[in-house]
Design a protein around this motif. Structure first.
Motif, PDB file in Angstrom:
ATOM      1  N   ASP A 220       8.604  15.394 -12.727  1.00 35.13           N
ATOM      2  CA  ASP A 220       9.986  14.924 -12.713  1.00 35.13           C
ATOM      3  C   ASP A 220      10.291  14.359 -11.327  1.00 35.13           C
ATOM      4  N   PRO A 221      10.736  13.114 -11.230  1.00 35.93           N
ATOM      5  CA  PRO A 221      10.950  12.509  -9.910  1.00 35.93           C
ATOM      6  C   PRO A 221      11.932  13.275  -9.031  1.00 35.93           C
ATOM      7  N   MET A 222      13.029  13.752  -9.620  1.00 31.55           N
ATOM      8  CA  MET A 222      14.016  14.462  -8.819  1.00 31.55           C
ATOM      9  C   MET A 222      13.480  15.802  -8.335  1.00 31.55           C
ATOM     10  N   MET A 223      12.824  16.538  -9.220  1.00 31.38           N
ATOM     11  CA  MET A 223      12.262  17.826  -8.822  1.00 31.38           C
ATOM     12  C   MET A 223      11.184  17.644  -7.754  1.00 31.38           C
ATOM     13  N   ALA A 224      10.337  16.638  -7.934  1.00 35.57           N
ATOM     14  CA  ALA A 224       9.297  16.375  -6.944  1.00 35.57           C
ATOM     15  C   ALA A 224       9.916  15.989  -5.610  1.00 35.57           C
ATOM     16  N   SER A 225      10.968  15.174  -5.659  1.00 33.82           N
ATOM     17  CA  SER A 225      11.628  14.766  -4.421  1.00 33.82           C
ATOM     18  C   SER A 225      12.228  15.963  -3.700  1.00 33.82           C
ATOM     19  N   ARG A 226      12.874  16.859  -4.442  1.00 36.14           N
ATOM     20  CA  ARG A 226      13.465  18.045  -3.797  1.00 36.14           C
ATOM     21  C   ARG A 226      12.384  18.888  -3.124  1.00 36.14           C
TER      22      ARG A 226
ATOM     23  N   ILE B  80       9.895   7.615  -5.964  1.00 33.42           N
ATOM     24  CA  ILE B  80       8.842   8.229  -6.772  1.00 33.42           C
ATOM     25  C   ILE B  80       8.810   7.622  -8.165  1.00 33.42           C
ATOM     26  N   ALA B  81       9.987   7.437  -8.758  1.00 40.06           N
ATOM     27  CA  ALA B  81      10.054   6.840 -10.095  1.00 40.06           C
ATOM     28  C   ALA B  81       9.462   5.435 -10.099  1.00 40.06           C
ATOM     29  N   ASP B  82       9.705   4.692  -9.025  1.00 44.10           N
ATOM     30  CA  ASP B  82       9.143   3.348  -8.925  1.00 44.10           C
ATOM     31  C   ASP B  82       7.622   3.411  -8.852  1.00 44.10           C
ATOM     32  N   LEU B  83       7.091   4.356  -8.083  1.00 50.30           N
ATOM     33  CA  LEU B  83       5.638   4.504  -8.002  1.00 50.30           C
ATOM     34  C   LEU B  83       5.052   4.915  -9.347  1.00 50.30           C
ATOM     35  N   GLN B  84       5.772   5.741 -10.101  1.00 48.56           N
ATOM     36  CA  GLN B  84       5.302   6.123 -11.433  1.00 48.56           C
ATOM     37  C   GLN B  84       5.252   4.910 -12.352  1.00 48.56           C
TER      38      GLN B  84
ATOM     39  N   ASP C 267       0.854  -1.190   0.000  1.00 50.66           N
ATOM     40  CA  ASP C 267       0.000   0.000   0.000  1.00 50.66           C
ATOM     41  C   ASP C 267       0.888   1.237   0.000  1.00 50.66           C
ATOM     42  N   PRO C 268       0.869   2.037  -1.078  1.00 52.41           N
ATOM     43  CA  PRO C 268       1.774   3.193  -1.150  1.00 52.41           C
ATOM     44  C   PRO C 268       1.530   4.213  -0.049  1.00 52.41           C
ATOM     45  N   HIS C 269       0.286   4.351   0.382  1.00 54.27           N
ATOM     46  CA  HIS C 269      -0.014   5.289   1.470  1.00 54.27           C
ATOM     47  C   HIS C 269       0.626   4.819   2.778  1.00 54.27           C
ATOM     48  N   ALA C 270       0.509   3.538   3.066  1.00 54.93           N
ATOM     49  CA  ALA C 270       1.078   2.997   4.297  1.00 54.93           C
ATOM     50  C   ALA C 270       2.591   3.092   4.278  1.00 54.93           C
ATOM     51  N   VAL C 271       3.184   2.818   3.116  1.00 54.32           N
ATOM     52  CA  VAL C 271       4.639   2.898   2.978  1.00 54.32           C
ATOM     53  C   VAL C 271       5.111   4.336   3.164  1.00 54.32           C
ATOM     54  N   LEU C 272       4.413   5.261   2.532  1.00 53.26           N
ATOM     55  CA  LEU C 272       4.777   6.670   2.638  1.00 53.26           C
ATOM     56  C   LEU C 272       4.627   7.170   4.065  1.00 53.26           C
ATOM     57  N   GLU C 273       3.552   6.790   4.734  1.00 58.89           N
ATOM     58  CA  GLU C 273       3.340   7.207   6.119  1.00 58.89           C
ATOM     59  C   GLU C 273       4.442   6.661   7.029  1.00 58.89           C
ATOM     60  N   ALA C 274       4.806   5.395   6.836  1.00 52.29           N
ATOM     61  CA  ALA C 274       5.855   4.798   7.657  1.00 52.29           C
ATOM     62  C   ALA C 274       7.187   5.502   7.447  1.00 52.29           C
ATOM     63  N   SER C 275       7.482   5.874   6.210  1.00 53.90           N
ATOM     64  CA  SER C 275       8.727   6.572   5.915  1.00 53.90           C
ATOM     65  C   SER C 275       8.760   7.953   6.566  1.00 53.90           C
TER      66      SER C 275
ATOM     67  N   LEU D  60      -0.081  15.471   2.000  1.00 52.18           N
ATOM     68  CA  LEU D  60       0.432  16.422   1.018  1.00 52.18           C
ATOM     69  C   LEU D  60       1.312  15.727  -0.022  1.00 52.18           C
ATOM     70  N   TRP D  61       2.158  14.787   0.441  1.00 54.72           N
ATOM     71  CA  TRP D  61       2.953  13.987  -0.498  1.00 54.72           C
ATOM     72  C   TRP D  61       2.012  13.249  -1.456  1.00 54.72           C
ATOM     73  N   ALA D  62       1.037  12.543  -0.887  1.00 55.98           N
ATOM     74  CA  ALA D  62       0.147  11.718  -1.700  1.00 55.98           C
ATOM     75  C   ALA D  62      -0.659  12.570  -2.676  1.00 55.98           C
ATOM     76  N   ASN D  63      -1.146  13.716  -2.215  1.00 57.21           N
ATOM     77  CA  ASN D  63      -1.917  14.596  -3.099  1.00 57.21           C
ATOM     78  C   ASN D  63      -1.044  15.171  -4.209  1.00 57.21           C
ATOM     79  N   ALA D  64       0.183  15.561  -3.868  1.00 51.63           N
ATOM     80  CA  ALA D  64       1.075  16.138  -4.860  1.00 51.63           C
ATOM     81  C   ALA D  64       1.427  15.133  -5.955  1.00 51.63           C
ATOM     82  N   LEU D  65       1.564  13.867  -5.567  1.00 50.88           N
ATOM     83  CA  LEU D  65       1.906  12.823  -6.542  1.00 50.88           C
ATOM     84  C   LEU D  65       0.667  12.165  -7.146  1.00 50.88           C
TER      85      LEU D  65
END
Length: 230
Positions: free
Chosen positions: A175-181, A161-165, A106-114, A219-224
């Motif tokens: 752009d994964p790098m720009m989004a990550s920054r 992010i690239a993996d999720l894409q 679950d990407p949401h659960a993974v993102l929250e844990a991170s 916010l991460w999830a909404n942005a992506l």
């Protein structure tokens, strides 16, 4: 004694939190190791209490309850003992990235844990993180190491992010790098404001940790543009 072995971020070596050139060879005797460890522990306490600029070496030796001359057996100056303090803390500042949280797809659960792991580590070391920000403003070598270390984590998040894409979970048009920054910077600033500056909510109450985790994750999830998650 702190570990100087390179850390790994998803299989890549992460830059240390401080220049290794500032460290001497460790003591060969148990007594020497104890004295050095006491100085590093005392230095962290004094640095966090007084700040880098106002810390005096005599304050460190007094806190460590050792003779002033003993300091120079192990360290030449404030820069060297600060490097030792940061390197001792670096393992605790490591946290899993999106690709390293196991047990769910679950990407949401993974993102929250991170995000939770990052914020918990920042909170535990808030005084030290504030100190690092101060030192980065006045010591170019520490500033460069701070930049390199931040870039390593940003690249790690960009790969996530690239993996999720690739899986069709995240917006493929960013752009994964720009989004990550952008998104990593948001969480970092939120952590600094909350845990170092003590930023409070409008009603004066401390920022609720669970609400902080939930907000930055959403916010991460909404942005992506993650699929809707309830």
């Amino acid at each position: 004694m702190e570990s100087t072995a390179p850390e790994e971020i998803d299989g890549e070596q992460a830059p240390p939190m401080a220049p290794l050139t500032h460290l001497r060879e460790p003591p060969t005797t148990k007594r020497g190791a104890r004295t050095r460890a006491a100085l590093v522990k005392a230095a962290r306490k004094v640095f966090e209490r007084d700040g880098y600029l106002d810390t005096r070496l005599t304050d460190i030796t007094k806190e460590a309850q050792c003779a002033a001359g003993s300091f120079y057996t192990y360290f030449a100056n404030k820069e060297e003992v600060l490097a030792a303090v940061l390197l001792e803390a670096q393992e605790d500042m490591m946290h899993p990235g999106m690709a390293r949280v196991e047990g769910t797809d679950d990407p949401h659960a993974v993102l929250e844990a991170s995000n939770r792991a990052y914020l918990e580590a920042y909170k535990r070391n808030a005084k030290l993180m504030g100190l690092l920000e101060q030192v980065a403003q006045v010591e170019p070598e520490f500033r460069e190491f701070r930049r390199r270390r931040a870039d390593a984590f940003i690249r790690r998040n960009a790969r996530g992010i690239a993996d999720l894409q690739a899986r069709g979970v995240a917006d493929r048009e960013v752009d994964p790098m720009m989004a990550s920054r952008a998104l990593s910077g948001m969480v970092s600033v939120m952590a600094y404001n909350t845990f170092v500056l003590g930023e409070r909510q409008e009603e004066g109450a401390p920022v609720d940790f669970e609400e902080l985790v939930s907000t930055v994750t959403r916010l991460w999830a909404n942005a992506l543009r993650f699929p809707d998650h309830r």
